[in-house]
Scaffold this active site. Structure first.
Site, PDB file in Angstrom:
ATOM      1  N   ASP A  11      35.915  45.730  34.516  1.00  0.00           N
ATOM      2  CA  ASP A  11      37.205  45.215  34.946  1.00  0.00           C
ATOM      3  C   ASP A  11      37.605  44.160  33.905  1.00  0.00           C
ATOM      4  O   ASP A  11      36.747  43.663  33.169  1.00  0.00           O
ATOM      5  CB  ASP A  11      37.041  44.598  36.341  1.00  0.00           C
ATOM      6  CG  ASP A  11      38.283  43.893  36.806  1.00  0.00           C
ATOM      7  OD1 ASP A  11      39.370  44.483  36.697  1.00  0.00           O
ATOM      8  OD2 ASP A  11      38.178  42.732  37.256  1.00  0.00           O
ATOM      9  N   LEU A  12      38.885  43.844  33.830  1.00  0.00           N
ATOM     10  CA  LEU A  12      39.343  42.886  32.812  1.00  0.00           C
ATOM     11  C   LEU A  12      39.503  41.478  33.389  1.00  0.00           C
ATOM     12  O   LEU A  12      38.762  40.554  33.033  1.00  0.00           O
ATOM     13  CB  LEU A  12      40.679  43.371  32.232  1.00  0.00           C
ATOM     14  CG  LEU A  12      41.328  42.498  31.165  1.00  0.00           C
ATOM     15  CD1 LEU A  12      40.469  42.421  29.911  1.00  0.00           C
ATOM     16  CD2 LEU A  12      42.716  43.058  30.795  1.00  0.00           C
ATOM     17  N   ASP A  13      40.470  41.351  34.332  1.00  0.00           N
ATOM     18  CA  ASP A  13      40.792  40.031  34.887  1.00  0.00           C
ATOM     19  C   ASP A  13      39.620  39.476  35.687  1.00  0.00           C
ATOM     20  O   ASP A  13      39.190  40.093  36.659  1.00  0.00           O
ATOM     21  CB  ASP A  13      42.016  40.144  35.817  1.00  0.00           C
ATOM     22  CG  ASP A  13      43.270  40.577  35.082  1.00  0.00           C
ATOM     23  OD1 ASP A  13      43.685  39.866  34.173  1.00  0.00           O
ATOM     24  OD2 ASP A  13      43.821  41.638  35.429  1.00  0.00           O
ATOM     25  N   THR A  19      41.979  35.504  33.328  1.00  0.00           N
ATOM     26  CA  THR A  19      43.401  35.594  33.676  1.00  0.00           C
ATOM     27  C   THR A  19      43.615  35.411  35.170  1.00  0.00           C
ATOM     28  O   THR A  19      44.755  35.217  35.601  1.00  0.00           O
ATOM     29  CB  THR A  19      43.975  36.970  33.284  1.00  0.00           C
ATOM     30  OG1 THR A  19      43.014  37.940  33.636  1.00  0.00           O
ATOM     31  CG2 THR A  19      44.305  37.041  31.817  1.00  0.00           C
ATOM     32  N   LYS A  47      42.763  39.951  44.208  1.00  0.00           N
ATOM     33  CA  LYS A  47      42.000  40.325  43.017  1.00  0.00           C
ATOM     34  C   LYS A  47      41.759  41.831  42.980  1.00  0.00           C
ATOM     35  O   LYS A  47      41.297  42.412  43.964  1.00  0.00           O
ATOM     36  CB  LYS A  47      40.666  39.571  42.981  1.00  0.00           C
ATOM     37  CG  LYS A  47      40.836  38.112  42.620  1.00  0.00           C
ATOM     38  CD  LYS A  47      39.503  37.430  42.415  1.00  0.00           C
ATOM     39  CE  LYS A  47      39.715  35.979  42.040  1.00  0.00           C
ATOM     40  NZ  LYS A  47      38.447  35.240  41.990  1.00  0.00           N
ATOM     41  N   SER A 116      40.872  48.705  34.405  1.00  0.00           N
ATOM     42  CA  SER A 116      41.646  47.603  34.981  1.00  0.00           C
ATOM     43  C   SER A 116      42.906  48.111  35.659  1.00  0.00           C
ATOM     44  O   SER A 116      43.521  49.068  35.206  1.00  0.00           O
ATOM     45  CB  SER A 116      42.047  46.632  33.862  1.00  0.00           C
ATOM     46  OG  SER A 116      43.028  45.723  34.304  1.00  0.00           O
ATOM     47  N   ALA A 117      43.306  47.429  36.740  1.00  0.00           N
ATOM     48  CA  ALA A 117      44.546  47.787  37.431  1.00  0.00           C
ATOM     49  C   ALA A 117      45.774  47.211  36.736  1.00  0.00           C
ATOM     50  O   ALA A 117      46.906  47.533  37.089  1.00  0.00           O
ATOM     51  CB  ALA A 117      44.502  47.255  38.865  1.00  0.00           C
ATOM     52  N   LYS A 147      42.715  50.402  43.061  1.00  0.00           N
ATOM     53  CA  LYS A 147      41.474  50.025  43.716  1.00  0.00           C
ATOM     54  C   LYS A 147      41.804  49.547  45.143  1.00  0.00           C
ATOM     55  O   LYS A 147      42.803  48.862  45.308  1.00  0.00           O
ATOM     56  CB  LYS A 147      40.785  48.881  42.944  1.00  0.00           C
ATOM     57  CG  LYS A 147      40.456  49.223  41.491  1.00  0.00           C
ATOM     58  CD  LYS A 147      40.018  47.974  40.736  1.00  0.00           C
ATOM     59  CE  LYS A 147      39.869  48.259  39.248  1.00  0.00           C
ATOM     60  NZ  LYS A 147      39.547  47.080  38.435  1.00  0.00           N
ATOM     61  N   GLU A 171      32.528  44.034  38.038  1.00  0.00           N
ATOM     62  CA  GLU A 171      33.747  43.711  38.796  1.00  0.00           C
ATOM     63  C   GLU A 171      33.680  42.352  39.476  1.00  0.00           C
ATOM     64  O   GLU A 171      32.632  41.970  39.980  1.00  0.00           O
ATOM     65  CB  GLU A 171      33.895  44.741  39.930  1.00  0.00           C
ATOM     66  CG  GLU A 171      34.939  45.786  39.737  1.00  0.00           C
ATOM     67  CD  GLU A 171      36.367  45.278  39.762  1.00  0.00           C
ATOM     68  OE1 GLU A 171      36.597  44.115  40.114  1.00  0.00           O
ATOM     69  OE2 GLU A 171      37.258  46.041  39.415  1.00  0.00           O
ATOM     70  N   ASP A 172      34.826  41.659  39.537  1.00  0.00           N
ATOM     71  CA  ASP A 172      34.864  40.375  40.260  1.00  0.00           C
ATOM     72  C   ASP A 172      35.589  40.487  41.596  1.00  0.00           C
ATOM     73  O   ASP A 172      35.675  39.496  42.326  1.00  0.00           O
ATOM     74  CB  ASP A 172      35.546  39.290  39.419  1.00  0.00           C
ATOM     75  CG  ASP A 172      37.049  39.524  39.296  1.00  0.00           C
ATOM     76  OD1 ASP A 172      37.448  40.693  39.133  1.00  0.00           O
ATOM     77  OD2 ASP A 172      37.805  38.543  39.377  1.00  0.00           O
TER      78      ASP A 172
HETATM   79  C1  G6P Z   1      44.112  43.060  38.119  1.00  0.00           C
HETATM   80  C2  G6P Z   1      44.103  41.725  38.836  1.00  0.00           C
HETATM   81  C3  G6P Z   1      45.106  41.695  39.969  1.00  0.00           C
HETATM   82  C4  G6P Z   1      46.470  42.139  39.469  1.00  0.00           C
HETATM   83  C5  G6P Z   1      46.385  43.525  38.880  1.00  0.00           C
HETATM   84  C6  G6P Z   1      47.717  44.014  38.341  1.00  0.00           C
HETATM   85  O1  G6P Z   1      43.459  43.992  38.901  1.00  0.00           O
HETATM   86  O2  G6P Z   1      42.823  41.432  39.342  1.00  0.00           O
HETATM   87  O3  G6P Z   1      45.145  40.393  40.495  1.00  0.00           O
HETATM   88  O4  G6P Z   1      47.415  42.100  40.510  1.00  0.00           O
HETATM   89  O5  G6P Z   1      45.435  43.520  37.839  1.00  0.00           O
HETATM   90  O6  G6P Z   1      48.030  43.259  37.203  1.00  0.00           O
HETATM   91  P1  G6P Z   1      49.419  43.299  36.454  1.00  0.00           P
HETATM   92  O7  G6P Z   1      49.122  42.563  35.167  1.00  0.00           O
HETATM   93  O8  G6P Z   1      49.765  44.735  36.220  1.00  0.00           O
HETATM   94  O9  G6P Z   1      50.407  42.610  37.328  1.00  0.00           O
HETATM   95 MG    MG Z   2      39.231  41.434  38.340  1.00  0.00          MG
END
Ligand code: G6P
Ligand code: MG
Length: 214
Positions: A11-13, A19, A47, A116-117, A147, A171-172
């Protein structure tokens, strides 16, 4: 179950880069503009969840009902603030151990993917200069289901050509751990064991894995 990790999907964030705090600040600002508070505990529910779904949760917390046009406007407003925060990001915001752990896995022949989402993932990877550390990148622009649906991770495994059972997800978010479990993958929770109860193991950050895999 003991599995051989042939691919690692990140996962990224909140795993690679911090972020999560910017998402939180932007949502909090939106809540404030609409007259309600949004806490860090509330933020846990957002998240790993898509932008529009996050907005639904936020509106539920604030007890607000708004029409679709207003929802689109609110999501765009939040994203504008979020982009203002992240556009000046640099490699100093990489979380401790992230680069080292990715490099170490790759040196051992383990494939790496981003799962990542976020639709902002390309901008973030560009700012951090780490795109080359991933064999495959799957982000919110590529998948339609979010997710805890496993699509993002299954797509990563497919593009890597590695069976899901040989993949481990880092993943967090609770929703992300659930998605990885549904994909039949191993799970490493990044953060607190109280929140990430369903993960196979939980560590405070990737730096811990760099220390134990020396
Ligand atoms: C990640 C974060 C979420 C965020 C989602 C969409 O999964 O953990 O908090 O809402 O990405 O991010 P975006 O940058 O497309 O709004
Ligand atoms: Mg995350």
């Amino acid at each position: 179950m003991i599995r051989e990790m042939r691919a690692a999907i990140f996962d990224l964030d909140g795993v690679i880069v911090d972020t999560a705090k910017y998402h939180y600040l932007a949502w909090k600002r939106l809540a404030k503009e609409h007259g309600f508070d949004f806490t860090e505990l509330d933020n846990e529910r957002l998240k790993g969840v898509s932008r529009m779904q996050s907005l639904e949760i936020l509106l539920e917390i604030g007890g607000l009902t708004v029409d679709e046009a207003a929802r689109a406007e609110m999501a765009a407003q939040k994203n504008g603030w979020y982009i203002d925060y992240i556009r000046n990001m640099d490699a100093s915001e990489l979380l401790p151990g992230a680069t080292e752990y990715l490099q170490r896995l790759r040196a051992r022949g383990i494939k790496t993917a981003l799962g990542s989402a976020s639709k902002n993932a390309p901008l973030i990877l560009d700012r951090l200069g780490i795109a080359a550390l991933f064999d495959v990148i799957v982000d919110g622009n590529k998948v339609s289901k979010v997710k805890p649906d496993p699509e993002v991770f299954l797509r990563g495994a497919e593009e890597l050509g590695i069976p899901p059972a040989s993949c481990v997800v880092f993943e967090d978010a609770e929703a992300g751990i659930e998605a990885a479990r549904r994909a039949g993958m191993g799970t490493v929770g990044i953060g607190s064991p109280e929140i990430l109860r369903k993960a196979d193991i939980v560590v405070p950050g990737l730096f811990e894995l760099v220390l134990v895999s020396a």
